[in-house]
Design a protein around this motif. Structure first.
Motif, short mmCIF file in Angstrom:
data_model
loop_
_atom_site.label_atom_id
_atom_site.label_comp_id
_atom_site.label_asym_id
_atom_site.label_seq_id
_atom_site.Cartn_x
_atom_site.Cartn_y
_atom_site.Cartn_z
N TYR A 10 13.38 -1.89 7.90
CA TYR A 10 13.29 -0.42 7.95
C TYR A 10 13.57 0.21 6.58
O TYR A 10 12.92 1.19 6.20
CB TYR A 10 14.26 0.12 8.99
CG TYR A 10 13.78 -0.04 10.41
CD1 TYR A 10 12.55 0.48 10.80
CD2 TYR A 10 14.57 -0.70 11.37
CE1 TYR A 10 12.11 0.31 12.12
CE2 TYR A 10 14.13 -0.86 12.67
CZ TYR A 10 12.89 -0.35 13.03
OH TYR A 10 12.44 -0.52 14.32
N ILE A 11 14.51 -0.36 5.86
CA ILE A 11 14.80 0.14 4.50
C ILE A 11 13.58 -0.01 3.61
O ILE A 11 13.21 0.89 2.85
CB ILE A 11 16.02 -0.59 3.90
CG1 ILE A 11 17.30 -0.21 4.65
CG2 ILE A 11 16.16 -0.26 2.42
CD1 ILE A 11 18.51 -1.01 4.23
N LEU A 12 12.94 -1.19 3.72
CA LEU A 12 11.72 -1.43 2.94
C LEU A 12 10.63 -0.43 3.31
O LEU A 12 9.95 0.12 2.43
CB LEU A 12 11.22 -2.86 3.19
CG LEU A 12 9.90 -3.24 2.50
CD1 LEU A 12 10.07 -3.21 0.98
CD2 LEU A 12 9.44 -4.63 2.96
N LEU A 13 10.48 -0.17 4.59
CA LEU A 13 9.45 0.77 5.05
C LEU A 13 9.73 2.18 4.53
O LEU A 13 8.81 2.86 4.05
CB LEU A 13 9.41 0.78 6.59
CG LEU A 13 8.40 1.75 7.21
CD1 LEU A 13 6.98 1.42 6.78
CD2 LEU A 13 8.54 1.74 8.74
N ILE A 14 10.99 2.60 4.61
CA ILE A 14 11.35 3.94 4.13
C ILE A 14 11.11 4.07 2.63
O ILE A 14 10.53 5.06 2.16
CB ILE A 14 12.83 4.25 4.48
CG1 ILE A 14 12.99 4.39 5.99
CG2 ILE A 14 13.30 5.52 3.78
CD1 ILE A 14 14.44 4.45 6.45
N CYS A 15 11.54 3.06 1.87
CA CYS A 15 11.31 3.07 0.42
C CYS A 15 9.82 3.11 0.10
O CYS A 15 9.38 3.82 -0.81
CB CYS A 15 11.95 1.84 -0.22
SG CYS A 15 13.75 1.86 -0.22
N CYS A 20 5.25 5.94 -2.07
CA CYS A 20 3.82 6.23 -1.92
C CYS A 20 3.56 7.73 -1.79
O CYS A 20 2.59 8.25 -2.35
CB CYS A 20 3.26 5.47 -0.72
SG CYS A 20 3.17 3.69 -0.99
N ALA A 21 4.43 8.42 -1.07
CA ALA A 21 4.29 9.87 -0.94
C ALA A 21 4.47 10.54 -2.30
O ALA A 21 3.72 11.47 -2.66
CB ALA A 21 5.31 10.41 0.06
N ILE A 60 5.85 -6.48 -3.26
CA ILE A 60 7.05 -6.79 -2.47
C ILE A 60 6.71 -6.86 -0.98
O ILE A 60 7.17 -7.75 -0.26
CB ILE A 60 8.15 -5.74 -2.73
CG1 ILE A 60 8.65 -5.84 -4.18
CG2 ILE A 60 9.31 -5.90 -1.75
CD1 ILE A 60 9.60 -4.73 -4.58
N CYS A 61 5.90 -5.91 -0.53
CA CYS A 61 5.51 -5.89 0.88
C CYS A 61 4.70 -7.13 1.26
O CYS A 61 4.87 -7.70 2.35
CB CYS A 61 4.72 -4.64 1.21
SG CYS A 61 5.71 -3.12 1.19
#
Length: 363
Positions: A10-15, A20-21, A60-61
């Motif tokens: 979840y931390i990776l997703l939020i970052c 990206c935004a 990283i993803c």
């Protein structure tokens, strides 16, 4: 272990979403008037770094959570046009031979022919004048050129001045803030307004309007520039609070200058629309980066950027005090097209010169 993995995921997703935004916002922040949203010019200037962050996040993803990589991939696709404005991919350029169907233009902030590094050759030449003479462009648009006469203090001597005058019989020197034009073809001044000068060049079968611009600079002092370099170095090595004060001072000057350029660009765009001739070049020292509000406002989807069409890879045109940005540009619109572009590597001024060739469309 599963809970920890989920938390990290979840931390990776939020970052990933935040970066990206921010990248998308930075890519198109030049569409926002800095008078209405002061952070926009700051995001525009840092756009390349956000792209690098997005690419890093994509890697990283791919390693940790492959499906998340779709977010930065879509982001990069959405930002492809701004990315290519910064880093175009044009493998070949055509340098046509000088004839009635083509012409060349040199745009250069000449720093009044002073050596920026205060190093002069031992002979009786001036490196900036030597470069202009050797380049032999049909039209030379200069900024910060207040004079064309011998001045030994800056190694400007009579032989080179005479040679340049012979090479360019049509000249208008030192308009307002030092906008000058040297031409092999007849040229006349139409108007000026401090930050731009409008010239008309008479070719054998065409007329070309040239707007030589020198938009408002950030006006960083020597201390500001040193703070910038120190802050960059300290940002890499430590996280002192003193850095924050340095960045705030520099950021406030960037925003203030961007707001003034926005006003200048709005006024200049209105003036450009009043020009009857459709063949127009806007070139010079914009003091702002690609995709910025000033360039978007002046272009208004009418003008093409020579570097975006003919350049290859990222490029800096300003190099003073180890600060590197592309803030000099050549825009054009009309019955002609850019065929080549190159940046001169002479470093006498704190700017590099830009050389472009154009070909008239066949009637």
């Amino acid at each position: 272990m599963t809970i920890a993995r989920n938390i990290l995921s979840y931390i990776l997703l939020i970052c990933c979403i935040i970066i990206c935004a921010a990248t998308i916002f930075a890519a198109y922040s030049g569409l926002i008037n800095p008078q209405n949203f002061p952070i926009a010019p700051l995001m525009c200037m840092t756009f390349p770094y956000w792209v690098i962050a997005t690419i890093t996040m994509m890697i990283i993803c791919f390693i940790i959570k492959k499906r998340y990589a779709l977010i930065p991939i879509i982001t990069l696709i959405c930002c492809i046009d701004p990315i290519l404005n910064y880093c175009p991919i044009n493998i070949t350029s055509v340098f046509p031979k000088s004839n009635n169907n083509s012409f060349s233009l040199l745009s250069y902030n000449a720093y009044n022919f002073i050596a920026h590094d205060n190093i002069y050759p031992n002979d009786s030449t001036n490196a900036t004048l030597s470069y202009i003479i050797k380049t032999d462009a049909d039209i030379v648009c200069l900024q910060e050129c207040e004079y064309l006469s011998p001045l030994p203090r800056w190694h400007v001597y009579r032989p080179q001045v005479d040679s340049l005058k012979k090479q360019y019989p049509h000249r208008i020197i030192g308009v307002d803030n030092g906008q000058s034009i040297f031409s092999k073809f007849p040229v006349k001044k139409i108007s000026s307004d401090g930050y731009y000068s409008h010239f008309e060049v008479e070719f054998p079968s065409h007329k070309l309007d040239i707007i030589d611009v020198h938009l408002r600079s950030i006006r960083l002092s020597k201390e500001d520039k040193q703070q910038y370099n120190d802050a960059i170095n300290e940002l890499i090595h430590d996280n002192e609070k003193e850095n924050l004060r340095s960045w705030k001072s520099i950021a406030s000057k960037i925003v203030k200058a961007a707001k003034l350029r926005a006003k200048q660009a709005t006024k200049l765009r209105k003036y450009i629309k009043s020009i009857k001739n459709e063949n127009i070049i806007v070139c010079g020292d914009f003091n702002d980066v690609p995709n910025c509000y000033a360039i978007n406002k002046i272009s208004d989807d009418d003008f093409d950027d020579v570097y975006a069409e003919c350049g290859l890879g990222p490029m800096a045109t300003y190099h003073g005090d180890n600060i590197y940005f592309r803030i000099d540009h050549i825009l054009y619109d009309g019955d002609f097209e850019a065929t080549s572009f190159k940046r001169g590597n002479i470093s006498c001024s704190d700017h590099y010169p830009l050389f472009a060739t154009f070909k008239w469309d066949n009637d």
